[in-house]
Design a protein around this motif. Structure first.
Motif, PDB file in Angstrom:
ATOM      1  N   ILE A   1       0.873  -1.174   0.000  1.00 19.72           N
ATOM      2  CA  ILE A   1       0.000   0.000   0.000  1.00 19.72           C
ATOM      3  C   ILE A   1       0.909   1.223   0.000  1.00 19.72           C
ATOM      4  O   ILE A   1       1.828   1.318   0.815  1.00 19.72           O
ATOM      5  N   PHE A   2       0.646   2.132  -0.923  1.00 19.36           N
ATOM      6  CA  PHE A   2       1.407   3.373  -1.027  1.00 19.36           C
ATOM      7  C   PHE A   2       0.460   4.530  -0.716  1.00 19.36           C
ATOM      8  O   PHE A   2      -0.655   4.572  -1.234  1.00 19.36           O
ATOM      9  N   SER A   3       0.912   5.445   0.108  1.00 17.61           N
ATOM     10  CA  SER A   3       0.106   6.608   0.470  1.00 17.61           C
ATOM     11  C   SER A   3       0.825   7.856  -0.038  1.00 17.61           C
ATOM     12  O   SER A   3       1.877   8.223   0.495  1.00 17.61           O
ATOM     13  N   LYS A   4       0.282   8.469  -1.077  1.00 15.05           N
ATOM     14  CA  LYS A   4       0.849   9.713  -1.613  1.00 15.05           C
ATOM     15  C   LYS A   4       0.258  10.858  -0.805  1.00 15.05           C
ATOM     16  O   LYS A   4      -0.938  11.125  -0.848  1.00 15.05           O
ATOM     17  N   LEU A   5       1.116  11.555  -0.078  1.00 20.00           N
ATOM     18  CA  LEU A   5       0.662  12.587   0.847  1.00 20.00           C
ATOM     19  C   LEU A   5       0.512  13.957   0.194  1.00 20.00           C
ATOM     20  O   LEU A   5      -0.323  14.751   0.609  1.00 20.00           O
ATOM     21  N   SER A   6       1.353  14.261  -0.778  1.00 20.73           N
ATOM     22  CA  SER A   6       1.306  15.584  -1.405  1.00 20.73           C
ATOM     23  C   SER A   6       1.937  15.510  -2.777  1.00 20.73           C
ATOM     24  O   SER A   6       2.714  14.598  -3.051  1.00 20.73           O
ATOM     25  N   PRO A   7       1.698  16.407  -3.697  1.00 22.40           N
ATOM     26  CA  PRO A   7       0.659  17.439  -3.632  1.00 22.40           C
ATOM     27  C   PRO A   7      -0.703  16.830  -3.945  1.00 22.40           C
ATOM     28  O   PRO A   7      -0.803  15.656  -4.268  1.00 22.40           O
ATOM     29  N   GLU A   8      -1.720  17.649  -3.869  1.00 25.43           N
ATOM     30  CA  GLU A   8      -3.081  17.169  -4.115  1.00 25.43           C
ATOM     31  C   GLU A   8      -3.211  16.691  -5.547  1.00 25.43           C
ATOM     32  O   GLU A   8      -2.568  17.233  -6.436  1.00 25.43           O
ATOM     33  N   PRO A   9      -4.036  15.709  -5.813  1.00 24.91           N
ATOM     34  CA  PRO A   9      -4.827  15.005  -4.809  1.00 24.91           C
ATOM     35  C   PRO A   9      -3.983  13.941  -4.117  1.00 24.91           C
ATOM     36  O   PRO A   9      -3.128  13.317  -4.733  1.00 24.91           O
ATOM     37  N   SER A  10      -4.214  13.760  -2.834  1.00 21.52           N
ATOM     38  CA  SER A  10      -3.551  12.672  -2.131  1.00 21.52           C
ATOM     39  C   SER A  10      -4.167  11.368  -2.633  1.00 21.52           C
ATOM     40  O   SER A  10      -5.312  11.336  -3.076  1.00 21.52           O
TER      41      SER A  10
ATOM     42  N   TYR B   1       4.081   2.166   2.425  1.00 21.41           N
ATOM     43  CA  TYR B   1       4.995   3.258   2.107  1.00 21.41           C
ATOM     44  C   TYR B   1       4.198   4.548   1.986  1.00 21.41           C
ATOM     45  O   TYR B   1       3.227   4.607   1.235  1.00 21.41           O
ATOM     46  N   SER B   2       4.596   5.582   2.722  1.00 15.54           N
ATOM     47  CA  SER B   2       3.984   6.894   2.521  1.00 15.54           C
ATOM     48  C   SER B   2       5.077   7.802   1.968  1.00 15.54           C
ATOM     49  O   SER B   2       6.239   7.703   2.353  1.00 15.54           O
ATOM     50  N   TYR B   3       4.678   8.669   1.016  1.00 18.04           N
ATOM     51  CA  TYR B   3       5.667   9.515   0.360  1.00 18.04           C
ATOM     52  C   TYR B   3       5.077  10.863  -0.013  1.00 18.04           C
ATOM     53  O   TYR B   3       3.866  11.026  -0.105  1.00 18.04           O
TER      54      TYR B   3
ATOM     55  N   VAL C   1       8.319   9.006   3.512  1.00 17.18           N
ATOM     56  CA  VAL C   1       8.129   9.515   4.863  1.00 17.18           C
ATOM     57  C   VAL C   1       8.149   8.336   5.846  1.00 17.18           C
ATOM     58  O   VAL C   1       8.712   8.438   6.922  1.00 17.18           O
ATOM     59  N   GLN C   2       7.525   7.226   5.429  1.00 19.67           N
ATOM     60  CA  GLN C   2       7.479   6.027   6.249  1.00 19.67           C
ATOM     61  C   GLN C   2       7.594   4.790   5.371  1.00 19.67           C
ATOM     62  O   GLN C   2       7.131   4.795   4.237  1.00 19.67           O
ATOM     63  N   GLU C   3       8.187   3.732   5.934  1.00 23.81           N
ATOM     64  CA  GLU C   3       8.233   2.430   5.291  1.00 23.81           C
ATOM     65  C   GLU C   3       8.056   1.382   6.381  1.00 23.81           C
ATOM     66  O   GLU C   3       8.781   1.407   7.374  1.00 23.81           O
ATOM     67  N   HIS C   4       7.078   0.488   6.213  1.00 22.01           N
ATOM     68  CA  HIS C   4       6.799  -0.542   7.212  1.00 22.01           C
ATOM     69  C   HIS C   4       6.395  -1.839   6.509  1.00 22.01           C
ATOM     70  O   HIS C   4       5.941  -1.817   5.374  1.00 22.01           O
ATOM     71  N   ARG C   5       6.514  -2.915   7.228  1.00 19.53           N
ATOM     72  CA  ARG C   5       5.958  -4.221   6.822  1.00 19.53           C
ATOM     73  C   ARG C   5       4.830  -4.526   7.783  1.00 19.53           C
ATOM     74  O   ARG C   5       4.996  -4.407   8.998  1.00 19.53           O
TER      75      ARG C   5
END
Length: 150
Positions: free
Chosen positions: A68-77, A135-137, A145-149
């Motif tokens: 799962i990837f979380s795009k934080l910025s820019p919009e749209p997230s 992963y959030s970026y 910004v973050q990486e986890h399992r």
């Protein structure tokens, strides 16, 4: 009350019987995995199968969630679900979203995406792993910004 909205996207890793990866050539972003938006009320696996079929002409069976990837910025997230799928049939067909469709060995496929985010996402999805990666970026500049399992 205005609620922030996330775009939900699926990105699909498809391999053929020889282990090659399916990539499509998007008219603006270049070579990448088949991917696209999940429509309102649509199941993630159904969206992945639909996007692969629309962009490549191939039918697939989605087998698991990879990351799962979380795009934080820019919009749209965005929230991007990376899924693995098995080839089930069909034949190469291009569309408005895919100028070319091809099967590539993994080493070549890793070098083909021109867009840094798509290249990095492909690397993360193909890396040996246990569990689901998270992963959030952000994009300005591109950095995790973050990486986890999980």
């Amino acid at each position: 009350m205005n609620r922030p909205l996330h775009t939900v996207i699926v990105s699909v890793v498809v391999r053929d019987e020889e282990g090659r990866l399916l990539l499509i050539k998007h008219p603006h972003r270049g070579w990448e995995l088949p991917q696209g938006h999940v429509e309102q009320g649509e199941d993630l696996f159904a969206a992945a199968s639909r996007e692969v079929l629309e962009e490549s002409g191939y039918e697939v069976e989605v087998v698991r969630l990879i990351a799962i990837f979380s795009k934080l910025s820019p919009e749209p997230s965005s929230i991007i679900f990376g899924l693995a799928a098995r080839l089930a049939g069909g034949e190469a067909t291009t569309s408005e979203e895919s100028l070319e469709v091809g099967w590539f060995d993994q080493e070549l496929a890793l070098d083909m995406p021109e867009h840094s985010v798509n290249r990095n996402r492909l690397q993360k999805l193909l890396a040996p792993q246990q569990g689901v990666g998270y992963y959030s970026y952000s994009m300005s500049p591109f950095e995790y910004v973050q990486e986890h399992r999980i």
